[in-house]
Design an enzyme around this catalytic site. Structure first.
Site, PDB file in Angstrom:
ATOM      1  N   GLU A 107      -1.307  -6.725 -18.558  1.00  0.00           N
ATOM      2  CA  GLU A 107      -0.053  -7.193 -17.567  1.00  0.00           C
ATOM      3  C   GLU A 107      -0.483  -8.390 -16.983  1.00  0.00           C
ATOM      4  O   GLU A 107       0.106  -9.319 -16.610  1.00  0.00           O
ATOM      5  CB  GLU A 107      -0.157  -6.239 -16.711  1.00  0.00           C
ATOM      6  CG  GLU A 107       1.205  -6.194 -15.616  1.00  0.00           C
ATOM      7  CD  GLU A 107       1.292  -5.030 -14.728  1.00  0.00           C
ATOM      8  OE1 GLU A 107       1.065  -3.828 -15.100  1.00  0.00           O
ATOM      9  OE2 GLU A 107       2.019  -5.146 -13.587  1.00  0.00           O
ATOM     10  N   ARG A 108      -1.773  -8.781 -16.932  1.00  0.00           N
ATOM     11  CA  ARG A 108      -2.240 -10.076 -15.994  1.00  0.00           C
ATOM     12  C   ARG A 108      -2.560 -11.357 -16.826  1.00  0.00           C
ATOM     13  O   ARG A 108      -3.099 -12.183 -16.486  1.00  0.00           O
ATOM     14  CB  ARG A 108      -3.355  -9.531 -15.138  1.00  0.00           C
ATOM     15  CG  ARG A 108      -2.989  -8.397 -14.102  1.00  0.00           C
ATOM     16  CD  ARG A 108      -4.190  -8.215 -13.444  1.00  0.00           C
ATOM     17  NE  ARG A 108      -3.778  -7.211 -12.292  1.00  0.00           N
ATOM     18  CZ  ARG A 108      -4.487  -6.636 -11.409  1.00  0.00           C
ATOM     19  NH1 ARG A 108      -5.720  -6.729 -11.765  1.00  0.00           N
ATOM     20  NH2 ARG A 108      -4.184  -5.706 -10.589  1.00  0.00           N
ATOM     21  N   ARG A 145     -12.711   8.761 -10.817  1.00  0.00           N
ATOM     22  CA  ARG A 145     -12.794   9.935 -11.901  1.00  0.00           C
ATOM     23  C   ARG A 145     -11.656  10.586 -11.647  1.00  0.00           C
ATOM     24  O   ARG A 145     -10.990  10.761 -10.521  1.00  0.00           O
ATOM     25  CB  ARG A 145     -14.181  10.560 -11.665  1.00  0.00           C
ATOM     26  CG  ARG A 145     -15.262   9.829 -11.700  1.00  0.00           C
ATOM     27  CD  ARG A 145     -16.381  10.167 -12.858  1.00  0.00           C
ATOM     28  NE  ARG A 145     -17.501   9.440 -12.782  1.00  0.00           N
ATOM     29  CZ  ARG A 145     -18.363   9.675 -12.068  1.00  0.00           C
ATOM     30  NH1 ARG A 145     -18.602  10.884 -11.587  1.00  0.00           N
ATOM     31  NH2 ARG A 145     -19.371   8.668 -12.144  1.00  0.00           N
ATOM     32  N   MET A 167       2.501   3.506 -11.845  1.00  0.00           N
ATOM     33  CA  MET A 167       1.039   3.540 -11.140  1.00  0.00           C
ATOM     34  C   MET A 167       1.281   3.593  -9.678  1.00  0.00           C
ATOM     35  O   MET A 167       0.672   4.476  -9.007  1.00  0.00           O
ATOM     36  CB  MET A 167       0.521   2.119 -11.391  1.00  0.00           C
ATOM     37  CG  MET A 167       0.087   1.995 -12.730  1.00  0.00           C
ATOM     38  SD  MET A 167      -1.029   0.357 -13.181  1.00  0.00           S
ATOM     39  CE  MET A 167      -0.575  -0.070 -14.743  1.00  0.00           C
ATOM     40  N   SER A 168       2.010   2.560  -8.964  1.00  0.00           N
ATOM     41  CA  SER A 168       1.922   2.704  -7.394  1.00  0.00           C
ATOM     42  C   SER A 168       2.714   3.998  -6.880  1.00  0.00           C
ATOM     43  O   SER A 168       3.476   4.554  -7.602  1.00  0.00           O
ATOM     44  CB  SER A 168       2.819   1.403  -6.937  1.00  0.00           C
ATOM     45  OG  SER A 168       2.256   0.291  -7.489  1.00  0.00           O
ATOM     46  N   GLY A 173      -1.263   1.522  -2.907  1.00  0.00           N
ATOM     47  CA  GLY A 173      -0.593   0.277  -3.686  1.00  0.00           C
ATOM     48  C   GLY A 173      -1.843  -0.544  -4.163  1.00  0.00           C
ATOM     49  O   GLY A 173      -2.124  -0.420  -5.540  1.00  0.00           O
ATOM     50  N   SER A 174      -2.407  -1.419  -3.282  1.00  0.00           N
ATOM     51  CA  SER A 174      -3.586  -2.242  -4.120  1.00  0.00           C
ATOM     52  C   SER A 174      -4.754  -1.258  -4.410  1.00  0.00           C
ATOM     53  O   SER A 174      -5.604  -1.555  -5.186  1.00  0.00           O
ATOM     54  CB  SER A 174      -4.019  -3.281  -2.834  1.00  0.00           C
ATOM     55  OG  SER A 174      -3.006  -4.053  -2.634  1.00  0.00           O
TER      56      SER A 174
HETATM   57  C1  FAD Z   1       9.426  -6.452  -7.688  1.00  0.00           C
HETATM   58  C2  FAD Z   1       8.302  -5.544  -7.752  1.00  0.00           C
HETATM   59  C3  FAD Z   1       8.167  -4.676  -8.864  1.00  0.00           C
HETATM   60  C4  FAD Z   1       7.230  -3.678  -9.026  1.00  0.00           C
HETATM   61  N1  FAD Z   1       7.006  -2.876 -10.117  1.00  0.00           N
HETATM   62  C5  FAD Z   1       6.037  -1.937 -10.129  1.00  0.00           C
HETATM   63  C6  FAD Z   1       6.062  -0.945 -11.093  1.00  0.00           C
HETATM   64  O1  FAD Z   1       7.100  -1.027 -12.331  1.00  0.00           O
HETATM   65  N2  FAD Z   1       5.151   0.107 -11.454  1.00  0.00           N
HETATM   66  C7  FAD Z   1       4.245   0.170 -10.179  1.00  0.00           C
HETATM   67  O2  FAD Z   1       3.552   1.127 -10.150  1.00  0.00           O
HETATM   68  N3  FAD Z   1       4.393  -0.701  -9.324  1.00  0.00           N
HETATM   69  C8  FAD Z   1       5.124  -1.626  -9.210  1.00  0.00           C
HETATM   70  N4  FAD Z   1       5.299  -2.522  -8.051  1.00  0.00           N
HETATM   71  C9  FAD Z   1       4.163  -2.607  -7.016  1.00  0.00           C
HETATM   72  C10 FAD Z   1       3.188  -3.587  -7.044  1.00  0.00           C
HETATM   73  O3  FAD Z   1       2.204  -3.050  -7.863  1.00  0.00           O
HETATM   74  C11 FAD Z   1       2.530  -3.366  -5.520  1.00  0.00           C
HETATM   75  O4  FAD Z   1       3.412  -3.868  -4.723  1.00  0.00           O
HETATM   76  C12 FAD Z   1       1.335  -3.929  -5.374  1.00  0.00           C
HETATM   77  O5  FAD Z   1       0.340  -3.461  -6.147  1.00  0.00           O
HETATM   78  C13 FAD Z   1       0.806  -4.053  -3.842  1.00  0.00           C
HETATM   79  O6  FAD Z   1       0.802  -2.911  -3.274  1.00  0.00           O
HETATM   80  P1  FAD Z   1       1.513  -2.466  -1.865  1.00  0.00           P
HETATM   81  O7  FAD Z   1       2.803  -3.080  -1.987  1.00  0.00           O
HETATM   82  O8  FAD Z   1       1.601  -1.076  -1.424  1.00  0.00           O
HETATM   83  O9  FAD Z   1       0.884  -3.502  -0.842  1.00  0.00           O
HETATM   84  P2  FAD Z   1      -0.402  -3.113  -0.090  1.00  0.00           P
HETATM   85  O10 FAD Z   1      -1.544  -2.587  -1.050  1.00  0.00           O
HETATM   86  O11 FAD Z   1      -0.148  -2.280   1.012  1.00  0.00           O
HETATM   87  O12 FAD Z   1      -0.624  -4.523   0.545  1.00  0.00           O
HETATM   88  C14 FAD Z   1      -0.214  -5.104   1.584  1.00  0.00           C
HETATM   89  C15 FAD Z   1      -0.911  -6.497   2.032  1.00  0.00           C
HETATM   90  O13 FAD Z   1      -2.385  -6.165   2.104  1.00  0.00           O
HETATM   91  C16 FAD Z   1      -2.994  -6.880   1.438  1.00  0.00           C
HETATM   92  N5  FAD Z   1      -4.255  -6.172   1.068  1.00  0.00           N
HETATM   93  C17 FAD Z   1      -4.416  -5.037   0.576  1.00  0.00           C
HETATM   94  N6  FAD Z   1      -5.628  -4.587   0.303  1.00  0.00           N
HETATM   95  C18 FAD Z   1      -6.304  -5.777   0.531  1.00  0.00           C
HETATM   96  C19 FAD Z   1      -7.688  -5.842   0.726  1.00  0.00           C
HETATM   97  N7  FAD Z   1      -8.531  -4.961   0.205  1.00  0.00           N
HETATM   98  N8  FAD Z   1      -8.130  -7.000   1.072  1.00  0.00           N
HETATM   99  C20 FAD Z   1      -7.206  -8.190   1.425  1.00  0.00           C
HETATM  100  N9  FAD Z   1      -5.974  -8.010   1.522  1.00  0.00           N
HETATM  101  C21 FAD Z   1      -5.382  -6.561   0.947  1.00  0.00           C
HETATM  102  C22 FAD Z   1      -2.119  -6.946   0.071  1.00  0.00           C
HETATM  103  O14 FAD Z   1      -2.569  -8.087  -0.816  1.00  0.00           O
HETATM  104  C23 FAD Z   1      -1.164  -7.577   0.651  1.00  0.00           C
HETATM  105  O15 FAD Z   1      -0.862  -8.767   1.152  1.00  0.00           O
HETATM  106  C24 FAD Z   1       6.275  -3.406  -8.013  1.00  0.00           C
HETATM  107  C25 FAD Z   1       6.239  -4.298  -6.917  1.00  0.00           C
HETATM  108  C26 FAD Z   1       7.275  -5.233  -6.765  1.00  0.00           C
HETATM  109  C27 FAD Z   1       7.355  -6.184  -5.259  1.00  0.00           C
END
Ligand code: FAD
Lengths: 347, 387
Positions: free
Chosen positions: B253-254, B191, B135-136, B141-142
């Site tokens: 997952e959640r 989409r 996914m990521s 990320g988020s």
């Molecule tokens: C150990 C580990 C295993 C993982 N395994 C997988 C995997 O197998 N497959 C996969 O696809 N991903 C995986 N991930 C990724 C994980 O899903 C992402 O780290 C997560 O979705 C957050 O994205 P980011 O790290 O890019 O942080 P960001 O999205 O850049 O966020 C950084 C900070 O900003 C905050 N933030 C972001 N947007 C907002 C908003 N709109 N409002 C307020 N705050 C916000 C976040 O909450 C966070 O505190 C893994 C991560 C870890 C740490």
């Protein structure tokens, strides 16, 4: 929830929502005894949920009692409905036929002097001043019922101005005494259970008020609830509320399963300790954030929030703080040991 | 208007018929786990041992609720719940089968073609195939819907280009379920996304580069796709329906008990380290966390019960994850403070210190993976009707 529970929830909410408002609460805080609501609550059987049919009750269980007790918290009901349903349950367990009238709980162990009479001062008795009877548990496994003949009351209050009186027994003899398998501290455990249920209700009301207020109040051109910082507070309040509610209900249901005799044993009454520990612990966050999102209005007597938060601050301590109940849990857990902990959690 | 009912966690009691299964699993784990050190047992869902996963598979304890016709066991989600909570609480190394059993299997069962199900599900149930989640991405990320890795239609299938990141186990997994952009002209970023079932071992053009985590451990990766060719039948579900499908996947997952159980081993060890003679203050502190553990168990079980009844406890599941990760993140600090020992690495100190050190170094991830705490709070706010 089954049908009885749905009906009960609906009728108890309707009664309290209609009757308990700010002006009513203020009058009660000034010392008025709400006789009419008390008789309505009794007529609807709310005080008799646990009593058998023979004793004029609903013959329901603690699951149903939870609904009533939680509603008392949610509407800040200024009446000892929770205490009364518990008192009636206790006397019946000891084979004492329930008298009519308000029975106040004596929160500490009561014991007779060598003469066989009871001479004691019992502090923090909920609604002691309004009681026709008092019920207590002795250290030799008896439930004792007293009338007011040899009793006097010194009034006192908690932060929410709910009566928490000192009851003085002067060489009193019980009007009834019944033996049953009961721990001397049973009322402390049961009181903790009641307060956990009430805290769950008040927490729900804090959440409701907070969501409503922040959705209505506009600053910077939008409702406060649209700001992420505020949403974060609301989500935290919701989580705390949900955790208290879930654990309180689990504890009420556990009592249905395990009964009076389980009380007082750290591992047998694990759920009650967990419920009061969690509930008392949650009060800090619930009150702090609910007040925070309300701004100054929440700090006034003119707004409802304080009826809830002042109760929460008192109920947090009544029948044991989170530290006291945490200690019970810590003791139970260390006695069971790390490898057995999971089995205890899932029992 | 807030509806308090949507925040209720109805009491759920597992049917008594599951007691026998629970006892069986406990008895099995009692002996099967003796070969792992306390340190290894503190890895829970990061612990990785294909042999252990195969043993669980041989007992019929993986792919439990997947359809029988395709090689699953056709048992209830509740039976799976029992296996999952027992293995996690005991600190079994579940990492090899974890993603497959939890989400990839159910996603394939729900959206896959007959051929995909026949190919994949038996291996998941046997504990023989390992999945990862694509996914990521570096810039997504988020904000997952902004993913840019593309799959372009070519004559005999799809051509994939781009980069996934943080992909747990990609360097040793057999398959990835990836969320890819199949239509960049779509009018909204939600989409034009599709899911793909990618055979990592059979597809040239895919490179997994391990990324060391803060402690130097290797579990996640950067995965680059350079003209990787996928056969036409790698598409999973409907083209363009990827966002809807990925939301369903995230729900798996959640919602599970792992949201509060990745540190349970530490709580057990803490309880032993203190013992009944500990000070009242220490007992009270550990007791408050025991209260949380019981509370979270009740909440998690309620979510499982609602799922089993076909309801959608999305809000409640987010609340459990929010509270659960706070619980897990408090434990290492508390376990250090109450016992007064320094957290340590593998070859240092005693077992307690190593377990503590390991979880201290894992804890920051608890509120990140599977959706961050902030994102969960947003979901909760939406459930409260304020978003
Ligand atoms: C150990 C580990 C295993 C993982 N395994 C997988 C995997 O197998 N497959 C996969 O696809 N991903 C995986 N991930 C990724 C994980 O899903 C992402 O780290 C997560 O979705 C957050 O994205 P980011 O790290 O890019 O942080 P960001 O999205 O850049 O966020 C950084 C900070 O900003 C905050 N933030 C972001 N947007 C907002 C908003 N709109 N409002 C307020 N705050 C916000 C976040 O909450 C966070 O505190 C893994 C991560 C870890 C740490």
């Amino acid at each position: 929830m089954n049908e009885l529970q749905n009906i009960l929830e609906e009728s108890v909410s309707r009664l309290f929502a209609e009757r308990v408002d700010r002006a009513f609460l203020a009058r009660c805080e000034d010392g008025e005894w709400p006789a009419e609501l008390w008789s309505l609550a009794s007529e609807q059987g709310l005080t008799h949920v646990l009593a058998s049919e023979a004793a004029g009750g609903m013959n329901a269980g603690w699951a149903e009692a939870f609904i009533v007790v939680r509603a008392c918290g949610r509407y800040a009901v200024p009446l000892p409905v929770p205490e009364q349903l518990l008192a009636l349950w206790l006397v019946e367990r000891a084979g004492i036929s329930a008298p009519s009238g308000l029975i106040a709980l004596l929160p500490t162990v009561v014991d007779a002097a060598a003469t066989g009479h009871y001479t004691l001062d019992v502090p923090r008795v909920p609604w002691g001043r309004a009681a026709q009877f008092f019920v207590g548990v002795t250290s030799d496994q008896q439930i004792a019922l007293f009338d007011t003949q040899h009793a006097s009351v010194t009034p006192a209050q908690n932060l929410a101005r709910e009566p928490r009186d000192t009851v003085h027994l002067h060489a009193a003899s019980p009007v009834a005494l019944g033996a049953c398998a009961v721990n001397p501290h049973a009322i402390r455990w049961l009181g903790a259970l009641l307060r956990a249920g009430q805290i769950a209700g008040a927490a729900a009301a804090c959440l409701e008020l907070s969501v409503k207020y922040t959705s209505d109040r506009v600053q910077f051109g939008r409702p406060l609830s649209q700001f992420q910082a505020i949403q974060n507070h609301l989500a935290e309040i919701a989580g705390a509320m949900a955790s208290v509610d879930t654990m309180a209900r689990a504890a009420f249901l556990a009592l249905d399963a395990r009964g009076l005799a389980s009380l007082g044993d750290d591992s047998a009454s694990f759920e009650i300790a967990a419920a009061k520990c969690r509930a008392s612990d949650a009060v800090e966050l619930l009150t702090r954030l609910s007040h925070q999102v309300h701004g100054a209005i929440g700090f006034t007597y003119e707004y409802d929030l304080q009826f809830l938060t002042r109760r929460l601050w008192s109920w947090r301590a009544e029948f044991g703080t989170s530290g006291e109940w945490g200690e019970h849990l810590g003791r139970a857990a260390t006695a069971i040991g790390g490898d057995g902990l999971w089995a205890q959690v899932t029992r | 208007m807030l509806n308090l009912e949507s925040l209720r966690f109805p009491r759920y009691e597992l049917p008594a018929s599951l007691d026998a299964l629970r006892q069986e699993v406990r008895a099995f784990l009692d002996t099967a786990l003796t070969r792992y050190s306390p340190l290894v047992r503190s890895n829970t869902w990061d612990g990785f041992d294909p042999d252990f996963s195969r043993e669980l598979g041989a007992r019929g304890w993986l792919g439990m609720s997947l359809p029988k016709t395709y090689g699953g066991h056709g048992r209830s989600a509740l039976e799976r719940y029992v296996i999952v909570e027992e293995t996690l609480a005991a600190g079994a190394p579940v990492g090899f089968h974890w993603i497959a059993d939890r989400q990839s299997g159910p996603v394939v069962a729900r959206y896959g073609t007959q051929a995909q199900k026949e190919k994949i599900i038996p291996g998941i149930a046997a504990g023989e195939i390992c999945f990862c989640i694509g996914m990521s991405e570096p810039n997504s990320g988020s904000d997952l819907a902004s993913v840019r890795t593309r799959a372009d239609r070519v004559a005999d299938g799809w051509l994939v280009n781009g980069t996934k990141i943080w992909t747990t186990n990609a360097h040793r997994a057999d398959y990835m379920i990836a969320l890819l952009r199949t239509d960049s002209s779509a009018d909204s970023k939600h989409r034009g996304l599709s899911q793909f079932l990618i055979d990592l071992k059979a597809t040239p053009g895919i490179t997994a580069r391990p990324i060391k985590d803060l402690a130097g451990r290797g579990h996640f990766n950067e995965v680059s796709f350079q003209d990787a060719r996928l056969p036409a039948d790698a598409l999973l579900g409907q083209e363009g329906e990827g966002w809807k499908q990925v939301i369903a996947e995230l729900a798996f997952e959640r919602s599970g008990p792992e949201r509060y159980l990745s540190c349970f081993v530490l709580l057990s060890r803490l309880v032993d380290a203190l013992g009944p003679q500990a000070s009242p203050a220490a007992l009270a502190k550990v007791g408050a966390e025991v209260a949380w553990a019981v509370t979270l168990r009740n909440m998690s079980l309620s979510v499982a019960g609602m799922l089993n009844e076909g309801r959608d406890p999305g809000l409640q599941a987010s609340v459990v994850k929010d509270l659960g990760c706070q619980f897990e993140q408090r434990l290492p600090g508390l376990a250090q403070e109450l016992v007064g020992l320094e957290p340590m690495l593998a070859d240092n100190g005693n077992d307690y210190q190593q377990v503590l050190g390991n979880l201290m170094l894992l804890a920051p991830s608890f509120s990140l993976r599977g959706g961050t705490l902030e994102i969960l709070r947003g979901i909760i706010a939406r459930g409260l009707g304020v978003r």
